[in-house]
Motif scaffolding. Structure first.
Motif, short mmCIF file in Angstrom:
data_model
loop_
_atom_site.label_atom_id
_atom_site.label_comp_id
_atom_site.label_asym_id
_atom_site.label_seq_id
_atom_site.Cartn_x
_atom_site.Cartn_y
_atom_site.Cartn_z
N LEU A 44 0.88 -1.16 -0.10
CA LEU A 44 -0.05 -0.04 0.09
C LEU A 44 0.85 1.21 -0.09
O LEU A 44 0.40 2.40 -0.42
CB LEU A 44 -0.72 -0.03 1.20
CG LEU A 44 -1.96 -1.10 1.32
CD1 LEU A 44 -2.75 -1.15 2.58
CD2 LEU A 44 -3.03 -0.76 0.08
N LYS A 45 2.08 1.15 0.63
CA LYS A 45 2.88 2.27 0.58
C LYS A 45 2.27 3.71 1.09
O LYS A 45 2.38 4.75 0.61
CB LYS A 45 3.46 2.64 -0.73
CG LYS A 45 4.51 1.52 -1.35
CD LYS A 45 5.02 1.80 -2.90
CE LYS A 45 5.64 0.82 -3.44
NZ LYS A 45 7.09 0.89 -3.39
N SER A 46 1.54 3.43 1.92
CA SER A 46 0.53 4.44 2.69
C SER A 46 0.89 4.87 4.14
O SER A 46 0.90 3.70 4.68
CB SER A 46 -0.93 4.25 2.51
OG SER A 46 -1.63 5.18 3.12
N LEU A 47 1.00 6.01 4.79
CA LEU A 47 1.41 6.25 6.08
C LEU A 47 0.10 6.16 6.61
O LEU A 47 0.07 5.38 8.03
CB LEU A 47 1.89 7.79 6.13
CG LEU A 47 3.18 7.63 5.76
CD1 LEU A 47 3.52 9.05 5.60
CD2 LEU A 47 4.23 7.25 6.66
N GLN A 48 -1.15 6.43 6.19
CA GLN A 48 -2.50 6.27 6.90
C GLN A 48 -2.92 4.55 6.97
O GLN A 48 -3.30 4.25 8.27
CB GLN A 48 -3.60 6.92 5.92
CG GLN A 48 -3.38 8.57 5.94
CD GLN A 48 -2.87 8.74 4.85
OE1 GLN A 48 -1.88 8.15 4.00
NE2 GLN A 48 -3.25 10.21 3.94
N ALA A 49 -2.58 3.99 5.99
CA ALA A 49 -2.65 2.44 6.39
C ALA A 49 -1.83 1.94 7.28
O ALA A 49 -2.36 1.21 8.04
CB ALA A 49 -2.82 1.91 4.76
N ALA A 50 -0.45 2.30 7.35
CA ALA A 50 0.45 1.71 8.17
C ALA A 50 0.18 2.18 9.45
O ALA A 50 0.39 1.37 10.33
CB ALA A 50 1.91 2.29 7.96
N GLU A 51 -0.71 3.13 9.89
CA GLU A 51 -1.12 3.39 11.50
C GLU A 51 -1.88 2.06 11.87
O GLU A 51 -1.86 1.79 13.16
CB GLU A 51 -2.21 4.59 11.53
CG GLU A 51 -1.46 5.86 11.04
CD GLU A 51 -2.40 7.05 10.97
OE1 GLU A 51 -3.46 6.78 11.40
OE2 GLU A 51 -1.98 8.21 10.52
N TYR A 52 -2.49 1.26 11.18
CA TYR A 52 -3.32 0.35 11.60
C TYR A 52 -2.29 -1.23 11.81
O TYR A 52 -2.59 -1.94 12.44
CB TYR A 52 -4.45 -0.32 10.69
CG TYR A 52 -5.54 0.65 10.79
CD1 TYR A 52 -6.62 0.73 11.68
CD2 TYR A 52 -5.27 2.02 9.72
CE1 TYR A 52 -7.41 1.95 11.37
CE2 TYR A 52 -6.37 3.11 10.08
CZ TYR A 52 -7.43 2.89 10.69
OH TYR A 52 -8.20 3.83 10.76
#
Length: 377
Positions: A44-52
């Motif tokens: 996903l390369k996403s900081l928002q996704a990585a929060e989870y």
């Protein structure tokens, strides 16, 4: 609330509830075995996704220096760049080290080690390095029983401006394991291989702070991961048709999909034409050798319910062609002009790479939020 009808197609959707369940599944494995979980954020390369699934307080794995820079700027301090570092990228090390003290690179040859050692003398602080070990003859890495492994580790361990952190491996051959028994055997092989390498280094007087292994199939194989300190995996957060084809997940657990619209038909061929071609889905055909070839993606209705037998059989740049495995006539209620459909990706990493953002949806197919993505190398 934004609905799917409000979106311009093709669009990349992420099912929030499925995504969170997938993240929890891997977290539970690591916690049960008391292993550090180092998620690979490359899908996903996403900081928002990585929060989870990869919180800022923990370690992560990245596949590009662009990811490393974005995650370091966001406060991540322990970042493993799991691709061999080449000299044309050395100049970026100092900036990453300032933001992420435990930014770590890998090497798998004496040439790579020598180049790193030579450049490290120019840095203000030691560069953290791990060696990649080949446990399955699949891709990169030093063999666990090779003299080169010991030689490389000794050079790194004895160099003034190098911090040797340990060893890592990735059983990429697990993607060819199409039964649970084969995946379990590969998981055991992966752990035994990297553990044997760590033992040889210990006997040579070289300590490994980290012994890291993992792939989604081996991490979720249902066996104890003996001999390692941390577990790495990435695509588990979304899953895809490859993982479903291997039996690692069900198609209902795939959290990523591409929203597309019907733009036409070739009725004499029983074809449905949609506005998601290979630019939206990717050219990945990773299920071509599976018992069921999913082409370029499996077809779902607008609500995400799988339409049995329907798949994307071919693509052009902006056009996808859908047909049924039994070549039946497409029913108008499902495939009428303008109807919305969703395509489950063959390889989530490749499909996600076609987009700059994800529309995060709830069970009512409403868009809850939009998450951005880090692109580039």
């Amino acid at each position: 609330m934004t609905t799917l009808n409000d979106l311009i197609t093709p669009a990349c959707l992420l099912d929030s509830e499925k995504f969170k369940r997938n993240c929890e599944r891997m977290r539970a494995v690591a916690e049960a075995e008391q292993l550090v979980l180092r998620p690979h954020v490359k899908t996903l390369k996403s900081l928002q996704a990585a929060e989870y699934y990869a919180p800022v307080s923990g370690p992560v794995t990245v596949s590009t220096l662009a990811e490393a820079s974005a995650f370091a700027a966001a406060g991540y301090t322990d970042i493993l760049y799991a691709v061999g570092l080449t000299p044309n990228k050395f100049s970026q090390l100092a900036a990453l080290q300032r933001l992420a003290p435990d930014f770590t690179v890998i090497a798998d040859s004496q040439a790579a080690v020598a180049a790193l050692v030579s450049f490290a003398s120019q840095l203000d602080v030691p560069v953290a390095v791990m060696l990649e070990v080949d446990v399955d003859d699949h891709r990169a890495g030093l063999l666990p029983d090779s003299s080169e492994l010991i030689d490389c580790a000794r050079v790194l361990n004895n160099s003034a401006n190098i911090r040797f952190r340990g060893i890592m491996t990735h059983a990429g051959a697990s993607y060819d394991c199409d039964t649970k028994a084969a995946q379990q055997a590969m998981a055991v092989q992966e752990c035994q291989g990297i553990a044997a390498a760590a033992e040889r280094l210990s006997e040579a007087g070289i300590n490994c702070e980290i012994v890291s292994a993992g792939s989604t199939p081996t991490a979720l194989a249902g066996v104890e991961h003996t001999g390692i300190t941390e577990l790495r995996a990435g695509v588990y957060a979304t899953f895809d048709c490859v993982m479903a084809g291997l039996g690692v997940c069900s198609t209902d657990e795939i959290a990523l999909s591409v929203l597309t619209a019907v733009i036409g038909h070739q009725r004499d061929k029983n074809w449905v034409i949609v506005d998601a071609g290979w630019m939206a889905l990717s050219r990945d055909q990773g299920t071509a050798l599976h018992n069921v070839d999913c082409g370029y993606g499996l077809v779902c209705d607008e609500q995400g319910q799988l339409l049995d037998g329907w798949y994307v059989c071919s693509t052009n740049q902006e056009h996808g062609i859908i047909r049924h495995r039994d070549n039946i006539e497409p029913p108008e209620n499902l495939f009428g002009y303008g109807n919305l459909l969703r395509i489950l990706p063959i390889h989530a990493c490749a499909t996600a790479a076609q987009y700059q953002q994800y529309y995060v949806i709830n069970s009512a197919c409403e868009v809850e939020t939009i998450w951005s993505r880090v692109n580039g190398w």
